[in-house]
Design a protein around this motif. Structure first.
Motif, mmCIF file in Angstrom:
data_model
loop_
_atom_site.group_PDB
_atom_site.id
_atom_site.type_symbol
_atom_site.label_atom_id
_atom_site.label_comp_id
_atom_site.label_asym_id
_atom_site.label_seq_id
_atom_site.Cartn_x
_atom_site.Cartn_y
_atom_site.Cartn_z
ATOM 1 N N ILE A 22 0.840 -1.198 0.000
ATOM 2 C CA ILE A 22 0.000 0.000 0.000
ATOM 3 C C ILE A 22 0.878 1.253 0.000
ATOM 4 N N ALA A 23 1.902 1.272 0.845
ATOM 5 C CA ALA A 23 2.778 2.443 0.919
ATOM 6 C C ALA A 23 3.496 2.686 -0.409
ATOM 7 N N ILE A 24 3.996 1.633 -1.025
ATOM 8 C CA ILE A 24 4.691 1.767 -2.311
ATOM 9 C C ILE A 24 3.739 2.277 -3.382
ATOM 10 N N THR A 25 2.546 1.709 -3.462
ATOM 11 C CA THR A 25 1.575 2.112 -4.474
ATOM 12 C C THR A 25 1.172 3.567 -4.309
ATOM 13 N N VAL A 26 0.837 3.953 -3.091
ATOM 14 C CA VAL A 26 0.434 5.344 -2.841
ATOM 15 C C VAL A 26 1.593 6.294 -3.142
ATOM 16 N N GLY A 27 2.794 5.941 -2.726
ATOM 17 C CA GLY A 27 3.953 6.788 -2.988
ATOM 18 C C GLY A 27 4.219 6.978 -4.463
ATOM 19 N N ILE A 28 4.139 5.910 -5.228
ATOM 20 C CA ILE A 28 4.394 6.004 -6.664
ATOM 21 C C ILE A 28 3.295 6.795 -7.365
#
Length: 162
Positions: A22-28
């Motif tokens: 979730i963190a990676i997706t939101v960050g990207i």
């Protein structure tokens, strides 16, 4: 309860991988949006600067006309014919139209420049780059989580057996 500790480790690694995903997706997604907006602003800045530079040398220099950008110039005292209706009432600055296009309006003594940028190519490029980045990031995250889980499961197996 022979599977208590390994099960707890499995749940911890699954939860960690889920939160990281979730963190990676939101960050990207946020980074992609910010980069796209910055690139569009830069493109409009460059196009406007180039137009005014060439216009100062040659008063008959025409506004840019390309696949993704259209320029319109209203000289002082000239009628608004030739300028799309949705652009006429816009104040100087950068605006986003309802259909997603971006407009830069620059008013100078020599006239008012309207630059209409279709962000289809920028959006598509950012989307493709984001999908690749998300896929690679998630693949690496899941692979590392799985390898770490297997290693920790082997290390904890003797304790669990006891």
């Amino acid at each position: 309860m022979p599977q208590g500790l390994p099960r707890k480790i499995k749940v911890a690694f699954l939860l960690q991988a889920f939160v990281a995903s979730i963190a990676i997706t939101v960050g990207i997604v946020i980074a992609g949006w910010a980069i796209r907006e910055h690139l569009m602003q830069q493109r409009l800045d460059v196009e406007a600067r180039e137009f005014w530079t060439h216009r100062a040398r040659d008063p008959s220099f025409a506004p840019p006309q390309a696949a993704s950008i259209r320029g319109y110039l209203r000289t002082p005292g000239a009628p608004l014919t030739g300028i799309p209706h949705e652009l006429r009432a816009l104040a100087p600055g950068t605006h986003r139209l309802d259909d997603g296009r971006v407009v830069r309006v620059e008013a100078r003594p020599a006239g008012t420049l309207y630059l209409l940028l279709d962000d289809f190519f920028a959006t598509r490029s950012t989307l493709l780059m984001g999908i690749v980045a998300i896929a690679l990031s998630l693949l690496v995250t899941y692979l590392l989580s799985w390898l770490t889980y297997r290693t920790s499961k082997r290390l904890v197996a003797p304790v669990s057996w006891l």
